[in-house]
Motif scaffolding. Structure first.
Motif, PDB file in Angstrom:
ATOM      1  N   LYS A 260      44.749 -14.596   8.714  1.00 51.20           N
ATOM      2  CA  LYS A 260      44.776 -13.849   7.604  1.00 51.20           C
ATOM      3  C   LYS A 260      46.018 -12.965   7.514  1.00 51.20           C
ATOM      4  O   LYS A 260      46.563 -12.772   6.535  1.00 51.20           O
ATOM      5  CB  LYS A 260      43.653 -12.748   7.516  1.00 51.20           C
ATOM      6  CG  LYS A 260      42.166 -13.473   7.295  1.00 51.20           C
ATOM      7  CD  LYS A 260      41.138 -12.383   7.183  1.00 51.20           C
ATOM      8  CE  LYS A 260      39.681 -13.036   6.810  1.00 51.20           C
ATOM      9  NZ  LYS A 260      38.582 -12.141   6.649  1.00 51.20           N
ATOM     10  N   HIS A 261      46.627 -12.451   8.489  1.00 53.23           N
ATOM     11  CA  HIS A 261      47.525 -11.346   8.505  1.00 53.23           C
ATOM     12  C   HIS A 261      48.672 -11.711   9.141  1.00 53.23           C
ATOM     13  O   HIS A 261      49.806 -11.032   9.196  1.00 53.23           O
ATOM     14  CB  HIS A 261      47.170 -10.088   9.148  1.00 53.23           C
ATOM     15  CG  HIS A 261      45.949  -9.561   8.477  1.00 53.23           C
ATOM     16  ND1 HIS A 261      45.724  -9.202   7.438  1.00 53.23           N
ATOM     17  CD2 HIS A 261      44.599  -9.444   9.320  1.00 53.23           C
ATOM     18  CE1 HIS A 261      44.293  -8.884   7.070  1.00 53.23           C
ATOM     19  NE2 HIS A 261      43.887  -9.011   8.237  1.00 53.23           N
ATOM     20  N   THR A 262      49.209 -13.231   9.513  1.00 53.46           N
ATOM     21  CA  THR A 262      50.374 -13.724   9.910  1.00 53.46           C
ATOM     22  C   THR A 262      50.751 -14.858   9.232  1.00 53.46           C
ATOM     23  O   THR A 262      49.945 -15.582   8.596  1.00 53.46           O
ATOM     24  CB  THR A 262      50.427 -14.112  11.498  1.00 53.46           C
ATOM     25  OG1 THR A 262      49.656 -15.225  11.765  1.00 53.46           O
ATOM     26  CG2 THR A 262      49.763 -12.778  12.306  1.00 53.46           C
TER      27      THR A 262
END
Length: 301
Positions: A260-262
């Protein structure tokens, strides 16, 4: 539990109190010797990336994962990079000496074999000895000679220091180890807590080049220096989940965060989480969650 303390970390932690005998690495391997008078009364529970032999003159307790021992008289402690421990002194003023060294230093010309297989340093062995007055005198004299020698300018002083170290090891091997270790009354709670702390310290994975080091229950058991059956029993008793389930849940949690975040691709995430092939990670993730990693990446769920 803190991360493994390296030699550099040891010197940084003790930079303000080691005194002028603090010397840097020399030649093959590393060796140094110090007085314990400026030591902290509490050493945190952790592994060290070096070997250490300490003559403790004072009172306190040595803590291991599932047992502890009362030090109520002079004691000789052998520690190695595999077995984590903590020291808790009953006295502010501490006496004695300690030396730290790498296996490379001792093995230069040694016939002792692998140090971790030796009686004094092996897993499951007894690392604490209570020397009688005669041996206290012998070890004290060896340490004093080490302290004097390491500050000399003799070109072959490290050969002499190595000989003193051999002498200390062989003198100790003549003795009987301590047999007064006590189990913790809440051993399962302690072992489970140390495991959960160690598990959490594996994360987050900050870079695609940083790989998960501990992946299986056996990896964690070895790191804590306990039998894997003991670890499994303690974790199940305290958390209601198996060791494998706890590891899996944390890996999946980290996988969600990375997806989700990289902007790492699936292969980078897979390798970072310890999977040899991206396909293994995809199948693992889908089996545990019911969805494919790409579905998380594409915001389909």
């Amino acid at each position: 539990m803190e991360s493994n303390e390296s030699l550099q970390g040891f010197y940084e932690r003790n930079a303000s109190n080691l005194g002028p005998q603090c010397l840097g690495p020399h030649g093959l391997g590393h060796f140094n010797v110090f007085s314990r008078e400026h030591c902290s009364p509490v050493a945190p529970y952790s592994r060290r990336d070096y070997y250490k032999i300490a003559l403790i003159i004072g009172k306190g307790r040595l803590h291991y994962a599932d047992k502890w021992i009362e030090v109520d008289r002079p004691a000789l402690l052998f520690s190695n990079p595999i077995i984590p421990y903590a020291w808790e002194s009953d006295e502010e003023d501490q006496k004695g000496w300690f030396c730290l060294f790498t296996e490379q230093f001792l093995q230069n010309g040694s016939r002792l074999g692998n140090l971790q297989d030796s009686p004094l340093f092996k897993i499951g062995g007894t690392p604490v000895f209570f020397p009688d007055e005669e041996h206290q005198k012998i070890f004290s004299e060896i340490y004093i000679k080490m302290m004097n020698e390491i500050q000399s300018d003799y070109v072959h002083k490290y050969d002499i220091l190595r000989a003193y170290l051999y002498l200390m090891i062989h003198e100790t091997m003549r003795m009987n180890p301590a047999e007064t270790f006590e189990p913790y009354q809440n051993a399962s709670q302690r072992v489970a807590s140390l495991f959960m702390e160690l598990l959490e310290r594996q994360f987050p994975i900050d870079s695609p080049e940083v790989f998960l080091k501990l992946k299986t229950p056996n990896d964690y058991a070895q790191s804590l220096s306990i039998h894997v059956n003991s670890l499994n029993r303690s974790v199940k008793e305290i958390t209601g989940k198996t060791t494998s389930q706890q590891i899996t849940a944390r890996v999946i949690q980290e996988a969600h965060a990375l997806l989700k975040h990289t902007d790492w691709n699936i292969a980078e995430i897979a390798y970072g989480l310890g999977f040899e092939e991206p396909a293994y990670f995809t199948n693992y993730f889908k089996k545990q969650t019911g969805i494919a990693p790409n579905a998380i990446r594409m915001n389909l769920v």
